[in-house]
Every structure is written in C-alpha cells, then in structure tokens.
Design a protein around this motif. Structure first.
Motif, PDB file in Angstrom:
ATOM      1  N   VAL A  48       0.825  -1.243   0.105  1.00 50.56           N
ATOM      2  CA  VAL A  48      -0.002   0.092   0.114  1.00 50.56           C
ATOM      3  C   VAL A  48       0.940   1.347  -0.047  1.00 50.56           C
ATOM      4  O   VAL A  48       0.404   2.330  -0.128  1.00 50.56           O
ATOM      5  CB  VAL A  48      -0.938  -0.184   1.179  1.00 50.56           C
ATOM      6  CG1 VAL A  48      -1.927  -1.054   1.099  1.00 50.56           C
ATOM      7  CG2 VAL A  48      -0.083  -0.102   2.552  1.00 50.56           C
ATOM      8  N   ALA A  79      -6.046   1.924   5.442  1.00 50.00           N
ATOM      9  CA  ALA A  79      -6.156   1.523   3.995  1.00 50.00           C
ATOM     10  C   ALA A  79      -6.564  -0.052   4.043  1.00 50.00           C
ATOM     11  O   ALA A  79      -7.316  -0.492   3.152  1.00 50.00           O
ATOM     12  CB  ALA A  79      -5.247   2.064   3.266  1.00 50.00           C
ATOM     13  N   GLN A  80      -5.650  -0.613   4.711  1.00 49.49           N
ATOM     14  CA  GLN A  80      -5.760  -1.864   4.668  1.00 49.49           C
ATOM     15  C   GLN A  80      -6.929  -2.349   5.494  1.00 49.49           C
ATOM     16  O   GLN A  80      -7.268  -3.809   5.265  1.00 49.49           O
ATOM     17  CB  GLN A  80      -4.576  -2.475   5.693  1.00 49.49           C
ATOM     18  CG  GLN A  80      -3.089  -2.316   4.885  1.00 49.49           C
ATOM     19  CD  GLN A  80      -1.738  -2.658   5.616  1.00 49.49           C
ATOM     20  OE1 GLN A  80      -2.008  -2.735   6.788  1.00 49.49           O
ATOM     21  NE2 GLN A  80      -0.881  -3.338   5.240  1.00 49.49           N
ATOM     22  N   PHE A  97      -9.908  -1.799   4.616  1.00 53.65           N
ATOM     23  CA  PHE A  97     -11.022  -1.869   3.569  1.00 53.65           C
ATOM     24  C   PHE A  97     -10.756  -3.026   2.706  1.00 53.65           C
ATOM     25  O   PHE A  97      -9.365  -3.319   2.321  1.00 53.65           O
ATOM     26  CB  PHE A  97     -11.213  -0.777   2.941  1.00 53.65           C
ATOM     27  CG  PHE A  97     -11.653   0.517   3.756  1.00 53.65           C
ATOM     28  CD1 PHE A  97     -13.299   0.523   4.132  1.00 53.65           C
ATOM     29  CD2 PHE A  97     -10.865   1.366   4.288  1.00 53.65           C
ATOM     30  CE1 PHE A  97     -13.123   1.450   5.034  1.00 53.65           C
ATOM     31  CE2 PHE A  97     -11.279   2.483   5.176  1.00 53.65           C
ATOM     32  CZ  PHE A  97     -12.585   2.542   5.442  1.00 53.65           C
ATOM     33  N   ARG A  98     -11.700  -3.427   1.980  1.00 53.37           N
ATOM     34  CA  ARG A  98     -11.549  -4.607   0.883  1.00 53.37           C
ATOM     35  C   ARG A  98     -10.914  -3.856  -0.364  1.00 53.37           C
ATOM     36  O   ARG A  98     -10.791  -2.827  -0.703  1.00 53.37           O
ATOM     37  CB  ARG A  98     -12.890  -5.066   0.478  1.00 53.37           C
ATOM     38  CG  ARG A  98     -12.882  -6.091  -0.670  1.00 53.37           C
ATOM     39  CD  ARG A  98     -14.477  -6.337  -1.002  1.00 53.37           C
ATOM     40  NE  ARG A  98     -14.994  -5.497  -1.296  1.00 53.37           N
ATOM     41  CZ  ARG A  98     -15.128  -4.865  -2.405  1.00 53.37           C
ATOM     42  NH1 ARG A  98     -14.404  -5.333  -3.434  1.00 53.37           N
ATOM     43  NH2 ARG A  98     -16.066  -3.623  -2.812  1.00 53.37           N
ATOM     44  N   GLU A  99     -10.071  -4.838  -0.850  1.00 54.94           N
ATOM     45  CA  GLU A  99      -9.007  -4.469  -1.787  1.00 54.94           C
ATOM     46  C   GLU A  99      -9.926  -4.153  -2.941  1.00 54.94           C
ATOM     47  O   GLU A  99     -10.786  -4.788  -3.561  1.00 54.94           O
ATOM     48  CB  GLU A  99      -7.813  -5.508  -2.341  1.00 54.94           C
ATOM     49  CG  GLU A  99      -6.848  -5.065  -3.285  1.00 54.94           C
ATOM     50  CD  GLU A  99      -5.798  -6.298  -3.337  1.00 54.94           C
ATOM     51  OE1 GLU A  99      -4.885  -5.819  -4.165  1.00 54.94           O
ATOM     52  OE2 GLU A  99      -5.795  -7.138  -2.456  1.00 54.94           O
ATOM     53  N   ARG A 132     -10.903   2.036   0.307  1.00 49.68           N
ATOM     54  CA  ARG A 132      -9.492   1.702   0.213  1.00 49.68           C
ATOM     55  C   ARG A 132      -8.595   2.804  -0.555  1.00 49.68           C
ATOM     56  O   ARG A 132      -7.844   3.216  -0.131  1.00 49.68           O
ATOM     57  CB  ARG A 132      -9.149   0.517  -0.309  1.00 49.68           C
ATOM     58  CG  ARG A 132      -7.928  -0.006  -0.012  1.00 49.68           C
ATOM     59  CD  ARG A 132      -7.695  -1.639  -0.563  1.00 49.68           C
ATOM     60  NE  ARG A 132      -6.143  -1.909  -0.758  1.00 49.68           N
ATOM     61  CZ  ARG A 132      -5.727  -2.646   0.208  1.00 49.68           C
ATOM     62  NH1 ARG A 132      -6.202  -2.916   1.329  1.00 49.68           N
ATOM     63  NH2 ARG A 132      -4.398  -3.053   0.095  1.00 49.68           N
TER      64      ARG A 132
END
Length: 829
Positions: A684, A791-792, A794-796, A801
């Motif tokens: 990320v 950020a991590q 949330f779903r990719e 994200r």
C-alpha cells in the motif's frame, strides 16, 4: 506623685481616649502645643539662661552667651541643665523600677559622653572604634570560623578527572543499605494494607536523604489524580464447574486475610459485574483470539500477561470480541518449590503482580486531566467522556487460581503453540464452566501522588538535564540516590558546578499509568521545551543472572553519548568496560511505555532508557538486599556498574561545553525508518519522493550545523589563544540550545494525535493489520502507520481503500514539511 504625672508612664489603650490633663479638654487638639500637659513646679524652675545654653548647643558652637548676665556657660553646665528637666519632686511613692534604671543609665552615658568628647579628638575616636570592631571580627572568625559559610567559587575540572572520581566514589555498600531501608518501608506498608500511598512514605525518606547528601535544592511535589481501589468485599470471582456430578461452586480467594489486604491491585481497572462461559485465550493476541472467536461473545475470558505490550492493550483487544468480563494472570518460568519464595526468587503461586489497565496510547498520566497538570483545583473531565478507561469489568488472579480454572475446562482443542506457563497442563479452551465476576471500586478524583525532586544548579545557562526512576523500585531508588550523593559531594567538597542544571527525579505512580512523571512533565512543559536538554530514565536496576546484557533505548541523537558513557565505565570484573554489556551498535528505538514517554512525546526532549532486561522476581525478594545478592547480583556489582554508567552519561550531558547531541545521526536514521515502513507495507506504500527529499535536506542541514562544533569553534578558539571570548561563549550556548530544541521543533510542527505529538516515535492509534507487528501498535511514524492501517482495513479495490491510499502521500508531505521546519539556528554561527 500627682495623678497626671503617674499616668505619663502608663500606656494608653488604642481604644481609649487620651487622659485629660489640667488645662485641657476632650475636644482639644493633641497637636496644639498650648494644649499639651503643663509641667509641674519642679519642671518649670529651669532658668532662661538654661534655655539660652540649649539654643547655643543647637547652633553648634558649644558655648552660649547669657544675654542677661553676659557669662559663658560650659558644655557640662548645659548638659546638667538638660538633666535637671528629668528631676522629679520627692514623693513618698517611688517611681517604677524601669523608670529609675532608665534615668540612671542616661545620667551615666551623658557623663561618659562628656568626658570622651572633652579629652579625645573625634578623629582618634573613630580610628579606635574601627580597630575595636576589627579585633572583634578577627576573634569571631578565629573561634567560630569553622561553622561560618564561606564563599565558594564554582570550578570546572578535566573530564578524565571527573570520570575517574565517579567510578571510584559510587559504592555498592550505599546501594545495599538504601535497598534495605526502602524495602522495609514498602514491606511495612504492604503488611498494613497500604498498597496505594506507600510511595509517599518512600518520597519522604528520599527527601531526607537528599538533605543529608546536601543536594542543593530538594522538594516534594504533589499532584491530585484520579484513582480507584476495591471496596470491602468488592472483588469476587466465582466459578460454577457445571459438571455432571453437580460440583459445588468455587470462589477464588482475592484477599489476603492474614494481612487484611487485597492480593491484587490493577490500576484504572473498569468496574462492573459479568457472568458468562469461561474461555481461555492464551496471550490475547489477534491470532489467539481468532482461534476462539466463536465462543468469545458474552464470555468471561482468561488470558496470560504478555509483557511485550501494555495490559491495557490486551484488555482493549479482547473487548473488541464482545466479551462480558476478563481476568488476567501473570505467568512465570517455574513453580518448583525450590525456585519460588521463600526458597527462591520467583513469586509464590498465590502472588499477584501489580499492573495498570489504562489505555496508555490514548492518555498516559491522569486520565481525567488530559494535557494539563493535575493540581488541586484543576477541573477534571467527566468519567463518561473519558476514552482512556476500559468498559469491561476486569481483575487479576494468581497463577495458582488460573491453573485451577483451566482444569475445569472440558471443551475445545487449544492446538499447537499455546503454552499456558502454569502448574497445570492446558488441555481445553472453554466450557462448560461459568464464571461470575464482580468488581466494585471506589473512586477518588483528587488522590495525592508525591514526587521527590532534587537539583544541582548549573553555572552557565538555564539548560536542564533530568535523571529519573520509580519510587516503587528499591533498587532504582538506591541507584539514583547514590548518583545524587556522588554529584552532591563533588559540588559541596570540591566546589564543582555543572554547566547545566541536573535534576534527580523520583517518580510516584509509575505502575499506575506513569502518573508522577507525566503530571510533572505537563506542569513544566513550557519551561522544559525551552530549557530541557535530555531525560535519562532508569528502568530496571536488577541484573538478569541468565542474561546480563543491558536493555538500552533512546533517540539517535543520544546514541554516541550513551556508548561513550559505557566505555568510561568498568564492568564488574574491572577487566573490561560496560560497553560489552550492550552488544548492539545502535540503541533500540523507544517502543514501550516508561517514565520517559512524556518527556519525548509531550515536551520534546532527547530521551534514553537505561537498565537491565526484565527479570522474574517476587515482590518480597525485590525488597531485601540479601535475596537480591543470593539470586541476582552478588555483591551488588551489577547495581554499581549501572549507577556508574548513568552517572557518566549524566556528567557528559551537564558538563561538556557542547551538549553531546548528534543531530546528523538523528537525521540519517530517519531515512532508515522510512525504508522500514516501506518494506513492512510495500503493498500500500505509494511514492515517498517528497519525504525522501526532505530527509536528505535535513541531513545536509544537520551536517552544516555540526560544523560549528567540529570546525568553526575550535578554529576561533585557537585564534584567541585558547581563551573563549564572551562572544564565542554566547555562540556556543546558542548552538547547545539549537541542538536541544531540534527535538522540540519536531513536536511543534507536527501534533499527530490528541496527546502524543512526536512524529517519529509515538504509539500509533491503530493496530498494524499486516507485517511483523500485526495486531500491535507500531511506534515508527505513527500518523503514517495509522493511515496505512485504515487503508488495509478496507476490501482491496474498494472506493474507501482508494480514498485512504490517496491520503498517504499527504501524510508524507506533512512529514517532509515538519522536518523542513526543524530550524537549527545556524544564523549568526
């Protein structure tokens, strides 16, 4: 004597009107000469010639010409005329004794004065009086000079001489004696149920020792903080086995009835009641809790203490899994009778260690006065608005009780990797046993904690260096008192004065969210941001017999000074230096909660944490020197080595002309920190070009700043025949303050969180989702770590994200501006 004459010698009460004399009235003006009391017949017999003589004396010619008779009057005759004014009529009633004595004394002094002025010239008289006073002074100094204060001019000595003095004067005997005396105070308090206020008694003892050592200034410093403690019968834990044979309920003994004290005291523990299935969750890490997450909601969870994180972090994590209550036990390596007290140094199976459950990453210190010192009249925030206290009822149990509890579990496979570190073998993780937990606490928002402080003033500037330790540790108190004694002796007997002030701080409430150190730092924040140079924290003073290496952490700018101090300190055998006790070539980064936390993240001072690694030790063993020498430190050589090393570091910080803060080392380490974060979160991590450029610019600026110390100042000193001019001394002091304020400039430019302001070393508010620190709060570049964790979470590929990832470059740019704003004050150098 007439009535009006007698009253002349009587005091008139302030609320009583003056007496009315003959010829006067109550309405007369007291300042009117015509209304004043009339003299008696004896007073009025003085001739006009006498008044003429008085007038002549007032003119200063010494003789008066009688206008009526034309004859000269001598000085003696004039004085006798004046004395006649005091003559009273004979009366049957005698005057008071003090009046008669006063009258005779005036007659005698007048006679002597007349003789002296007649036969001795005034100039000779002045010389005679001067000689007499001089003789009195000489005699007084000769007989009483030993007890008189003498003017002592401050001196500075060669560095090697001072280092040798410290190594020879720090003595293990003094440390041993202090450990026993402090241990006796703590033991007496524990025996009588005083688990909270015993540190005040230790503080009083410390202050008396600072006075005996003649430490320049010393004081006790009180703060009024929030505290909670169990009420009578307030802690209760009952286990219902729910077995097929209807086994009776088991009540856990949480009180030592022999001494009428609670076995446990967990500071800032949440109160309440809870009932639910008993579940074992090992060390309560993310992986551990995930293994039993299906049975955690509504349960009472039992877990062991993980010393790599704070107790509050463990409690907060289990709360997120929906438990209704929690209990913790403190594991140890052995429960063999030969290893536990009284035969060995380890805690007995029934002992519970002291700890604190506050959310320290939100608010260290007093949780009800965030950001300001907790004085008597400081207004606290509401308990309901506080975010640093847990919400799940919680208490601690002994290893003996924990072993009994896990023996009642009959369901669930713990799998591999779980070691309960208990006398019993872990076989199951939950059910069918049910736990009933009760925690009833009393609260006091203005409970007193007392720090003991001592100071040796500096001779050159207002800079301050602080060395601190906890009042709850007899070994730590003994070490710092020995250091204070040596420095005070150097100042008292050899008139040494450090260039910067040296403060010895003995903190109260270290085991309760670091109450004493945090509140003092908050109180002195503005002054320390201008004058604070460094803080040294003595963490653990007891050597680990299985691993004698030192545990050192600190900011990179102090690394060189710490290693130099170790190299100047001989080890226990005197065959090598203490540098061999720390095999690493770099200090560990600050990554835990100690008494240094407020000085680094709130004040902005360079900090170092110095001590040995954590040891397993029973409470009573830590209170006696005999137990410590038998199992940990024979002869207290390890204690003395640590005391000398801390004293050497303190000496360098307060006495060297240039404060040993290496700003270039700090700047270069930031690039390595950024690379570590990038490696841990490569998936990320976006472009960090701006931050990398700012770090390079800071490195260039730091190297240029350091040239003044290494090149400019020595060259100018050589040009002036090695005599430092006032202008050069002023420039040197400006360099010292700029080096110290570099750390504070990081804070003023950042303000990352509500309380923690350090942009490089602070606990992140979010746990790491991945990487080697998964489930823990990283301590490097906290705001950047927070954004990465968001950020991590949330779903990719999701919009949330992507929005969170877009903010990471902004965080890096903010960090870059922060580093660029750390002015080093090169102007004028």
């Amino acid at each position: 004597m007439p009535t009006d004459e007698k009253r002349r010698y009587q005091y008139i009460p302030v609320d009583e009107a003056p007496p009315e004399y003959e010829g006067s009235s109550s309405t007369s003006n007291p300042n009117d000469r015509s209304r004043r009391p009339q003299r008696t017949r004896a007073d009025s017999t003085v001739s006009q010639s006498s008044h003429d003589s008085v007038d002549a004396l007032e003119r200063g010619d010494g003789l008066g010409q009688d206008d009526n008779h034309g004859s000269s009057r001598s000085v003696d005759e004039a004085r006798r005329s004046i004395e006649q004014l005091e003559v009273e009529e004979p009366t049957a009633q005698k005057d008071p004794i003090h009046v008669r004595i006063s009258r005779e004394w005036r007659r005698l002094t007048a006679h002597v004065d007349g003789v002296v002025h007649r036969y001795i010239p005034a100039g000779v008289l002045r010389y005679a009086i001067g000689i007499l006073l001089g003789c009195v002074v000489v005699v007084g100094v000769y007989f009483f000079g030993g007890s008189m204060p003498r003017l002592k001019l401050p001196k500075h000595y060669q560095e090697d001489a001072l280092r040798s003095y410290i190594n020879t004067r720090v003595a293990a005997d003094g440390i041993i004696r202090t450990v026993d005396e402090v241990g006796a105070i703590i033991q007496h308090a524990h025996t009588h149920g005083n688990l909270m206020d015993y540190e005040r008694e230790v503080a009083n003892y410390v202050q008396s020792k600072l006075v005996d050592a003649r430490v320049g200034r010393n004081a006790l410093d009180d703060f009024y903080v929030f505290r909670s403690w169990p009420v009578n019968h307030g802690l209760r834990l009952v286990i219902d086995p729910r077995t097929s044979d209807n086994q009776d309920k088991i009540e856990i003994e949480l009180r030592d009835y022999a001494h009428n004290v609670w076995k446990t005291y967990i500071g800032h523990a949440p109160p309440g009641n809870a009932t639910g299935p008993l579940v074992y969750a090992h060390a309560a890490t993310v992986d551990d809790l995930e293994r039993v997450k299906d049975v955690l909601p509504g349960s009472v969870v039992l877990f062991k203490r993980d010393y790599s994180v704070g107790l509050g972090e463990q409690l907060e994590l289990v709360t997120t899994y929906g438990v209704s209550g929690a209990a913790v036990y403190f594991p140890q390596s052995s429960y063999d009778e030969t290893d536990v007290m009284p035969n060995g140094p380890l805690p007995p199976r029934g002992e519970v260690q002291l700890d604190d459950a506050a959310y320290a990453w939100i608010q260290p210190g007093d949780v009800l006065t965030p950001g300001e010192a907790a004085h008597k009249h400081t207004r606290p925030v509401s308990l309901n608005d506080n975010k640093a206290l847990g919400t799940v009822p919680f208490l601690a149990v002994s290893a003996h009780d924990a072993a009994m509890m896990i023996d009642l579990l009959t369901e669930g496979d713990p799998g591999e990797g779980w070691d309960a570190q208990l006398p019993s073998t872990l076989k199951h993780t939950h059910g069918p046993a049910v736990a009933e937990l009760q925690s009833m606490l009393a609260f006091n928002e203005k409970s007193i904690v007392t720090n003991a402080m001592g100071e040796i003033e500096g001779s050159e500037a207002d800079g301050v260096v602080v060395i601190g330790t906890s009042l709850s540790s007899p070994s730590g108190v003994a070490l710092l008192l020995e250091i204070a004694r040596v420095f005070a002796g150097l100042a008292e007997k050899h008139t040494w004065r450090p260039r910067r002030a040296l403060i010895f701080a003995f903190w109260s409430g270290t085991q309760e969210n670091h109450l004493g150190s945090v509140e003092w730092a908050e109180e002195q924040r503005q002054a320390l941001r201008q004058q604070g140079f460094a803080y040294i924290d003595i963490t653990s003073a007891i050597p680990n017999p299985h691993n004698t290496t030192l545990d050192l952490a600190g900011v990179p700018s102090l690394e060189s000074a710490v290693f130099k101090a170790l190299e100047a300190t001989p080890d226990v055998s005197n065959s090598a230096t203490a540098r061999n006790l720390f095999p690493n070539d770099r200090l560990d980064i600050p990554s835990s909660f100690t008494d240094a936390i407020a000085f680094m993240t709130q004040v902005g001072m360079a900090t170092a944490e110095v001590g040995y690694g954590r040891v397993e030790i029973g409470r009573e063993c830590a209170l006696t020197s005999s137990c410590l020498m038998s199992h940990f430190d024979p002869g207290f050589g390890g204690h003395a080595v640590l005391a000398r090393a801390v004293a050497q570091l303190g000496l360098a910080l307060v006495d060297e002309k240039f404060v040993p803060l290496e700003i270039p080392a700090y700047a270069s380490r930031l690039g390595e920190h950024l690379s570590r974060v990038r490696t841990n979160h490569g998936d990320v991590f976006t472009s960090d070009a701006e931050t990398a450029r700012a770090i390079r610019a800071l490195e260039d600026k730091a190297r240029a700043f350091d040239l003044f110390k290494s090149t400019t100042w020595p060259n100018k000193l050589a040009d002036d025949n090695n005599v430092e001019s006032p202008a050069l001394a002023t420039a040197r002091n400006a360099w010292n303050y700029a080096a110290a304020n570099f750390h504070g400039n990081l804070l003023r430019s950042a303000a990352w969180t509500t309380w923690f302001e350090h942009p490089i070393y602070s606990p992140a508010q979010h746990r790491a989702v991945s990487g080697p620190q998964k489930g823990k709060r990283p301590w490097l570049m906290p705001k950047l770590e927070n954004q990465i964790a968001i950020a991590q979470g949330f779903r990719e590929g999701s919009e949330e994200r992507e929005n969170a990832l877009d903010k990471i470059p902004q965080m890096l740019e903010t960090l870059a501006r922060t580093l660029e704003g750390c002015g080093l004050g090169l102007e004028g150098h």
